[in-house]
Scaffold this active site. Structure first.
Site, mmCIF file in Angstrom:
data_model
loop_
_atom_site.group_PDB
_atom_site.id
_atom_site.type_symbol
_atom_site.label_atom_id
_atom_site.label_comp_id
_atom_site.label_asym_id
_atom_site.label_seq_id
_atom_site.Cartn_x
_atom_site.Cartn_y
_atom_site.Cartn_z
ATOM 1 N N TYR A 142 -22.254 54.621 -8.136
ATOM 2 C CA TYR A 142 -22.007 55.091 -9.500
ATOM 3 C C TYR A 142 -20.539 54.950 -9.899
ATOM 4 O O TYR A 142 -20.199 55.008 -11.068
ATOM 5 C CB TYR A 142 -22.423 56.562 -9.663
ATOM 6 C CG TYR A 142 -23.922 56.788 -9.541
ATOM 7 C CD1 TYR A 142 -24.814 55.733 -9.598
ATOM 8 C CD2 TYR A 142 -24.433 58.065 -9.369
ATOM 9 C CE1 TYR A 142 -26.174 55.935 -9.470
ATOM 10 C CE2 TYR A 142 -25.799 58.280 -9.248
ATOM 11 C CZ TYR A 142 -26.667 57.201 -9.297
ATOM 12 O OH TYR A 142 -28.013 57.407 -9.176
ATOM 13 N N ASP A 226 -35.820 55.017 2.197
ATOM 14 C CA ASP A 226 -37.153 54.822 1.605
ATOM 15 C C ASP A 226 -38.213 55.578 2.406
ATOM 16 O O ASP A 226 -39.104 56.227 1.854
ATOM 17 C CB ASP A 226 -37.502 53.330 1.475
ATOM 18 C CG ASP A 226 -37.264 52.544 2.755
ATOM 19 O OD1 ASP A 226 -36.540 53.030 3.657
ATOM 20 O OD2 ASP A 226 -37.810 51.430 2.870
#
Ligand code: NAD
Length: 369
Positions: A142, A226
């Protein structure tokens, strides 16, 4: 008793309504002799734009910097959707996080027994769930540079975000996670993608090293991010403290949030580095936003905001016993059937925001008695 300095930034929408309940709880904490606070109140977000033309004034930032901890309600709403990007309400919150150096975001996901049926998962998977997600908040994709969209010679475009982590950034967030685990069950899971990302390789290496050097008495498990998402919905209670980067933390903490029932139940803490006096900057806020759809109607659930105060007691003021009593009061109020509309099942007559605040205060008083 020490009077701690607390800055209250109620913000916009339901922010002031849920903050009003925190003020009631602060009154009850003082009355019962559990904790005394000197509070100041200032503006942030849209309310600050209306009054001063900016979402956070330098004076409010200075007050935040001088306080022992900051409690924030929520910012934003349709009223300010047209303001310039740089002075949008959320920019006030981002400036607070950045200027106070709040690199560690703690998001507990607790499933209260009384609310286990409100979860998207089966009761037996979530009842008694108590996970602490520790998300790195000021680094990663970010913030990494370059971050841009460029136009290619053929007229199509190319977008780049950059995932960057340094040893120091990973070390300090790992310390936060291990220190928390030491006070909890002693187990840390670290999530990254070392199989496909260089930042994941370094993340795993540094977390392993911090563990070996300082926390070898604790259990460390590495999990691919994941797989972690999958495990969170398959068997969430296997985790206690879960540490991860900014991007994976954003996603995994939202998955964990849904395990607990409602957005109105989730507190959070954002912590800075420990200074030489042993204290650290800290901002406590509910995970939810300003909920303009229900603002001003006495419908907001104040428990995430009250839970944020409990986190402040625990992590900024070392008042673990008072924090346990306040968390216990929330559990008791729910067990006694107190519900705001967002968590009320069929046929339940819900309380308003103030009614829920009063239910928690009453439960706190009976625990102290
Ligand atoms: P939101 O969290 O405000 O609301 C999402 C839904 O959850 C709404 O239906 C709302 O009524 C409900 N809800 C949220 N908190 C609740 C509570 N305490 N009790 C009962 N119901 C609750 O998210 P949104 O609608 O996407 O955003 C609204 C505004 O809030 C936007 O301007 C957004 O930018 C801002 N926002 C601010 C923050 C923050 O201040 N940290 C976080 C998220 C969104």
């Amino acid at each position: 008793m020490t009077a701690y300095k607390l800055l209250l930034l109620p913000g916009d929408g339901i922010g002031p309504e849920v903050m009003a309940q925190v003020k009631t709880v602060i009154g009850a904490l003082a009355e019962t002799g559990l904790a005394t606070f000197e509070t100041e109140t200032d503006l942030v977000g849209g309310s600050s734009i209306d009054a001063h033309g900016v979402p956070l004034t330098d004076a409010a930032l200075a007050r935040a910097d001088a306080a022992d901890a900051v409690l924030l309600g929520a910012v934003g709403g349709p009223k300010w959707s047209g303001v310039a990007y740089d002075i949008r309400p959320e920019a006030g919150l981002l400036r607070l996080r950045k200027d106070l150096g709040l690199f560690a975001n703690l998001r507990p996901a607790i499933c209260y027994p009384a609310l286990a049926d409100a979860s998207a998962l089966k009761r037996e998977l979530v009842e008694g769930l108590d996970i602490m997600i520790v998300r790195e908040l000021t680094g990663g994709v970010y913030f990494g540079e370059p971050k841009e969209i460029t136009t290619l010679p053929d007229g199509t475009k190319r977008a780049v975000d950059t995932q960057v982590y340094t040893t120091g950034e990973i070390e300090r967030i790992a310390h936060v996670a291990f220190d928390l685990a030491r006070k909890r069950s002693g187990r840390v899971a670290s999530a990254e993608k070392h199989n496909v990302m260089k930042s994941g390789v370094l993340w795993k290496e540094v977390v392993t090293q911090v563990h070996a050097e300082h926390y070898s008495d604790l259990a460390l498990e590495h999990v691919l991010a994941d797989n972690c998402a999958m495990q969170l919905v398959r068997r969430p209670k296997q985790y206690d403290v879960l540490v991860t980067d900014n991007l994976f933390g954003d996603v995994l903490s939202d998955v964990a949030a849904m395990l607990t029932g409602s957005l109105g139940m989730l507190p959070s803490a954002s912590l800075g580095a420990v200074d030489d006096k042993g204290s650290r900057k800290a901002l406590y806020e509910p995970v939810h936003g300003s909920a303009p759809d229900i603002a001003g109607q006495d419908l907001a659930n104040p428990l995430a905001m009250i839970g944020s105060l409990a986190m402040a007691l625990r992590y900024s003021f070392g008042l673990g016993e008072a924090a346990d009593l306040l968390d216990g009061a929330i559990t008791d109020a729910l067990a006694a059937g107190a519900r705001t509309k967002d968590i009320a099942g069929e046929g339940v007559n819900p309380l308003g925001t103030a009614g829920m605040g009063e239910a928690v205060v009453a439960a706190l008083r009976s625990r102290v008695r």
